[in-house]
Design a protein around this motif. Sequence first.
Motif, mmCIF file in Angstrom:
data_model
loop_
_atom_site.group_PDB
_atom_site.id
_atom_site.type_symbol
_atom_site.label_atom_id
_atom_site.label_comp_id
_atom_site.label_asym_id
_atom_site.label_seq_id
_atom_site.Cartn_x
_atom_site.Cartn_y
_atom_site.Cartn_z
ATOM 1 N N TYR A 1 0.809 -1.218 0.000
ATOM 2 C CA TYR A 1 0.000 0.000 0.000
ATOM 3 C C TYR A 1 0.843 1.268 0.000
ATOM 4 O O TYR A 1 0.405 2.301 -0.505
ATOM 5 C CB TYR A 1 -0.841 -0.067 1.272
ATOM 6 C CG TYR A 1 -1.974 0.899 1.467
ATOM 7 C CD1 TYR A 1 -3.090 0.882 0.640
ATOM 8 C CD2 TYR A 1 -1.968 1.781 2.543
ATOM 9 C CE1 TYR A 1 -4.161 1.733 0.871
ATOM 10 C CE2 TYR A 1 -3.033 2.628 2.774
ATOM 11 C CZ TYR A 1 -4.120 2.602 1.938
ATOM 12 O OH TYR A 1 -5.182 3.438 2.173
ATOM 13 N N ASP A 2 2.051 1.185 0.560
ATOM 14 C CA ASP A 2 2.842 2.399 0.773
ATOM 15 C C ASP A 2 4.330 2.194 0.609
ATOM 16 O O ASP A 2 5.090 3.147 0.722
ATOM 17 C CB ASP A 2 2.588 2.939 2.189
ATOM 18 C CG ASP A 2 2.838 1.879 3.253
ATOM 19 O OD1 ASP A 2 4.005 1.477 3.445
ATOM 20 O OD2 ASP A 2 1.870 1.429 3.893
ATOM 21 N N GLY A 3 4.785 0.979 0.366
ATOM 22 C CA GLY A 3 6.212 0.686 0.364
ATOM 23 C C GLY A 3 6.793 0.581 -1.031
ATOM 24 O O GLY A 3 6.084 0.414 -2.025
ATOM 25 N N SER A 4 8.118 0.654 -1.105
ATOM 26 C CA SER A 4 8.842 0.679 -2.375
ATOM 27 C C SER A 4 9.561 -0.633 -2.631
ATOM 28 O O SER A 4 9.767 -1.457 -1.737
ATOM 29 C CB SER A 4 9.872 1.808 -2.344
ATOM 30 O OG SER A 4 10.901 1.484 -1.410
ATOM 31 N N GLN A 5 10.006 -0.804 -3.882
ATOM 32 C CA GLN A 5 10.826 -1.970 -4.195
ATOM 33 C C GLN A 5 12.196 -1.853 -3.553
ATOM 34 O O GLN A 5 12.817 -2.868 -3.224
ATOM 35 C CB GLN A 5 10.920 -2.176 -5.692
ATOM 36 C CG GLN A 5 11.611 -1.101 -6.490
ATOM 37 C CD GLN A 5 11.735 -1.485 -7.962
ATOM 38 O OE1 GLN A 5 11.898 -2.659 -8.320
ATOM 39 N NE2 GLN A 5 11.666 -0.494 -8.832
ATOM 40 N N GLU A 6 12.670 -0.621 -3.351
ATOM 41 C CA GLU A 6 13.968 -0.457 -2.694
ATOM 42 C C GLU A 6 13.919 -0.999 -1.270
ATOM 43 O O GLU A 6 14.871 -1.639 -0.799
ATOM 44 C CB GLU A 6 14.372 1.026 -2.692
ATOM 45 C CG GLU A 6 14.735 1.587 -4.052
ATOM 46 C CD GLU A 6 13.522 1.994 -4.878
ATOM 47 O OE1 GLU A 6 13.663 2.154 -6.102
ATOM 48 O OE2 GLU A 6 12.421 2.152 -4.304
ATOM 49 N N GLU A 7 12.826 -0.775 -0.564
ATOM 50 C CA GLU A 7 12.680 -1.312 0.787
ATOM 51 C C GLU A 7 12.732 -2.836 0.787
ATOM 52 O O GLU A 7 13.272 -3.453 1.708
ATOM 53 C CB GLU A 7 11.364 -0.830 1.399
ATOM 54 C CG GLU A 7 11.159 -1.286 2.839
ATOM 55 C CD GLU A 7 9.811 -0.877 3.398
ATOM 56 O OE1 GLU A 7 9.732 -0.633 4.619
ATOM 57 O OE2 GLU A 7 8.830 -0.801 2.624
ATOM 58 N N MET A 8 12.170 -3.468 -0.253
ATOM 59 C CA MET A 8 12.134 -4.933 -0.302
ATOM 60 C C MET A 8 13.534 -5.536 -0.316
ATOM 61 O O MET A 8 13.739 -6.641 0.199
ATOM 62 C CB MET A 8 11.353 -5.409 -1.534
ATOM 63 C CG MET A 8 9.868 -5.107 -1.504
ATOM 64 S SD MET A 8 9.013 -5.778 -0.049
ATOM 65 C CE MET A 8 9.259 -7.536 -0.274
ATOM 66 N N TYR A 9 14.503 -4.832 -0.906
ATOM 67 C CA TYR A 9 15.871 -5.345 -0.894
ATOM 68 C C TYR A 9 16.348 -5.551 0.538
ATOM 69 O O TYR A 9 16.968 -6.574 0.857
ATOM 70 C CB TYR A 9 16.809 -4.389 -1.637
ATOM 71 C CG TYR A 9 18.268 -4.776 -1.488
ATOM 72 C CD1 TYR A 9 18.804 -5.812 -2.236
ATOM 73 C CD2 TYR A 9 19.092 -4.142 -0.557
ATOM 74 C CE1 TYR A 9 20.135 -6.207 -2.080
ATOM 75 C CE2 TYR A 9 20.412 -4.521 -0.391
ATOM 76 C CZ TYR A 9 20.928 -5.552 -1.157
ATOM 77 O OH TYR A 9 22.230 -5.942 -0.980
#
Length: 439
Positions: free
Chosen positions: A192-200
């Motif tokens: 809902y609010d997060g990025s693909q960069e955070e997933m790393y």
Amino acid sequence: MKLHQALGLFGLFNVCIVSAAQPSTDLKNTTTDSMFQLSSDDDFHFELLRVMSLAPYEGADIGEVLVAAKKIDPGNFESFSNAFFDLATRVDETARNIDKEKHPVSARNALFRASSYYRSADFFLHGNWSDPRINSLWDKQLNAFDTAMALLPVPGKRVNLQAEDGNFTIPVIFFGTGLTGPRPTLLMCNGYDGSQEEMYHLIGKAALERGINVITYEGPGQPAVRRGQNIGFIPEWERVVSPVVDFAIEHPEVDSEAIGLMGYSFGGYLAPRAAAFDKRIAAVFAVDGVYDFGKSLLYQFPQELKEVFYSGDADTFNSIIEAAVAEPSTDTIMRWGVQQGMWSFNVKTPFEWMTKALAYNLTDVADKIQQPIFIGDAQLEKFFPGQAKMLADAIGSNALYRLFTADEGAGEHCSIGASVLQSQVLLDWFEDVLSKARE
């Protein structure tokens, strides 16, 4: 509805906000939180814990976050943004002064941290779409992340994929292991609010350490697509995922029989939805699972307000919600949730947002999910209470339901704060599923 009746409903809504934001006991385990609270504002606590949870995988430093936390006034969105902007700026400046030729690991580590802090500085700003910081902070986080990513032993590579219908492009990052031969590969999206960069930092680096390639991506409604293409969420997430699968299997380092698909938070709806339509996916993760997104949002409103919504009285519904969001005493989770929902769905009114949200449910497709699926749940789940178990029950024997508990330090939504434990559980399951399939 008459004005005085609408105002009365607003009063009721405001009184009910605290109880509505907390799941009732029939949907939530009543175990109290075992964790030290980082802010008296429950949602600020969660967001501080969220950025701290990136520390094990190079995305934050705990002491830095705690220094920022001390400068934040509970419920004050500007103070949250300012504290993290100051931290991001300081860490970014430190990073740029490191000779990355001589000290690439130090430079990379500092740049990744700066990127995380810029994202946190942006987090509570989406109530004002014209705020220039929404784009300027994002540009800074992308620059820091990309500069850091280039310093990895196997640098990540960005590409943009075309959706099959041509209506949007899909930003992707491929993180390879550098190992020879085709490898298992995880496709990951946030929510809902997060990025693909955070997933790393959440789980991507942990997967790479285990010899698993990682492909992160974003679709409509998510940060890069919402900003760059002005497109809000779409329920048919297979339109996003299938081009990413096509991209993955073109790579010789990807084992086309060992592709996993992970959805995080609201991605716990998105990933299962896509898996129902793309059988090339060998295993699915819903962390945490979401069965009926729209109804889970409506659940948080008082009964009288639900009745206003279902009656179709958009003006009254909007006036009540807008007044509540504008009221400083309204809980952060409610103010931010509505603001972020309208921004990420790209709609101008709360009624439009809720109407669109009702289309995001798996009631007609859960039985089409034939792959093994890991469904995570959190004992103290406050955003989608009860949804993970509903999804597991609807899917049946293909689903592995796992409740992460408060005593494990993993009871918050998506087990935020327990990234090492979560990575262990999820990635061990993925490797076991692939091993069994080869037998």
